[in-house]
Design a protein around this motif. Structure first.
Motif, mmCIF file in Angstrom:
data_model
loop_
_atom_site.group_PDB
_atom_site.id
_atom_site.type_symbol
_atom_site.label_atom_id
_atom_site.label_comp_id
_atom_site.label_asym_id
_atom_site.label_seq_id
_atom_site.Cartn_x
_atom_site.Cartn_y
_atom_site.Cartn_z
ATOM 1 N N LEU A 26 -3.175 6.097 -7.246
ATOM 2 C CA LEU A 26 -2.128 5.559 -6.914
ATOM 3 C C LEU A 26 -1.808 4.831 -5.505
ATOM 4 C CD1 LEU A 26 -0.513 8.777 -9.168
ATOM 5 C CD2 LEU A 26 0.220 6.194 -9.489
ATOM 6 N N ALA A 27 -2.697 5.894 -4.665
ATOM 7 C CA ALA A 27 -2.509 5.831 -3.415
ATOM 8 C C ALA A 27 -3.709 4.298 -2.999
ATOM 9 C CB ALA A 27 -3.584 6.647 -2.765
ATOM 10 N N LEU A 28 -4.395 3.903 -4.397
ATOM 11 C CA LEU A 28 -5.049 2.422 -3.957
ATOM 12 C C LEU A 28 -3.970 1.438 -4.123
ATOM 13 C CD1 LEU A 28 -8.769 3.369 -5.039
ATOM 14 C CD2 LEU A 28 -8.104 2.813 -2.750
ATOM 15 N N LEU A 29 -3.379 1.777 -5.351
ATOM 16 C CA LEU A 29 -2.356 1.180 -5.953
ATOM 17 C C LEU A 29 -0.810 0.568 -4.481
ATOM 18 C CD1 LEU A 29 -2.039 2.387 -9.323
ATOM 19 C CD2 LEU A 29 -3.066 -0.621 -8.428
ATOM 20 N N GLN A 30 -0.488 1.870 -4.052
ATOM 21 C CA GLN A 30 0.287 1.552 -2.863
ATOM 22 C C GLN A 30 -0.087 1.307 -1.899
ATOM 23 O OE1 GLN A 30 1.771 5.472 -2.259
ATOM 24 N NE2 GLN A 30 3.391 4.747 -0.285
ATOM 25 N N ALA A 31 -1.476 0.663 -1.631
ATOM 26 C CA ALA A 31 -2.023 0.226 -0.209
ATOM 27 C C ALA A 31 -2.601 -1.252 -0.485
ATOM 28 C CB ALA A 31 -3.921 1.307 0.191
ATOM 29 N N LEU A 32 -3.006 -1.470 -1.746
ATOM 30 C CA LEU A 32 -3.235 -2.477 -2.048
ATOM 31 C C LEU A 32 -1.597 -3.478 -2.383
ATOM 32 C CD1 LEU A 32 -5.551 -2.403 -5.573
ATOM 33 C CD2 LEU A 32 -6.095 -3.337 -3.339
ATOM 34 N N ASP A 33 -0.243 -2.886 -2.543
ATOM 35 C CA ASP A 33 0.444 -3.586 -2.325
ATOM 36 C C ASP A 33 1.224 -3.799 -1.708
ATOM 37 O OD1 ASP A 33 3.287 -4.051 -3.777
ATOM 38 O OD2 ASP A 33 4.186 -2.025 -3.589
ATOM 39 N N GLY A 34 0.782 -3.454 -0.238
ATOM 40 C CA GLY A 34 1.326 -3.626 1.314
ATOM 41 C C GLY A 34 0.467 -4.853 2.017
#
Length: 194
Positions: A111-119
């Motif tokens: 979840l943290a990686l997906l949030q980071a990738l989103d930005g």
């Protein structure tokens, strides 16, 4: 110096990167595996990676994010994503707690990686040279519905929008009528359907 202290020195008040000058230090701090002195257990690897991904997610400065991608940070995040999805996080590291704790840690990391990738400013070149698109695509079938939803959203909206491939009516069934000439040999009385 402990990792927490080093990270605290490069963060702004909101938890994002302070300026472009500290991006290289963050990329250097990103542990690549169990050989790192900072991590001794699988749970430590997961927590460390989640914390570093959280720093990227909290960063709003576009210059910092561009520099992060330029310095290869996207590839590190992709490696972490692949390892987490395949269950290979911290291979070779001793201990780590119960399997349930590790599963929770892996889900938190994803979840943290997906949030980071989103930005991150991901362009077509980055998607072609790095397999992050495929890695995110594999998460569509993850057992956690929240991870599935974020992976789909990332690919279907965020990245398509950044690439300029977005459609204003995404997900809406539409009919498109394209005139195709009737092949020769058919008369006006013959039924012709495609």
């Amino acid at each position: 110096m402990k990792l927490d202290d080093e990270i605290a020195n490069i963060l702004d008040k909101d938890g994002g990167l302070l300026n472009v000058g500290v991006v290289e230090r963050l990329v250097q701090l990103m542990p690549n595996g169990p050989q790192d002195d900072v991590v001794s257990k699988v749970a430590d690897v997961l927590a460390c990676r989640s914390m570093l991904a959280g720093v990227i997610a909290a960063t709003e400065n576009a210059e910092c994010l561009n520099q992060f991608v330029h310095l290869g940070g996207l590839w590190s995040l992709d490696d972490w994503l692949q390892e987490a999805h395949k269950g290979k996080v911290g291979e070779g590291v001793e201990g780590g707690g119960s399997p349930k704790e590790c599963d929770k840690g892996v889900e938190d990391l994803l979840l943290a990686l997906l949030q980071a990738l989103d930005g991150l400013p991901v362009d077509l070149k980055a998607l072609k040279t790095c397999s992050v698109g495929k890695s995110v695509n594999h998460l569509w079938s993850h057992k956690n519905p929240e991870i599935q939803k974020k992976a789909r959203k990332l690919q279907r909206t965020s990245w398509l929008h950044q690439l300029g491939w977005h459609s204003p009516h995404f997900g809406v069934d539409t009919e498109v009528v394209v005139p195709i000439p009737k092949p020769s040999g058919f008369s006006d009385d013959d039924a012709y359907k495609i």
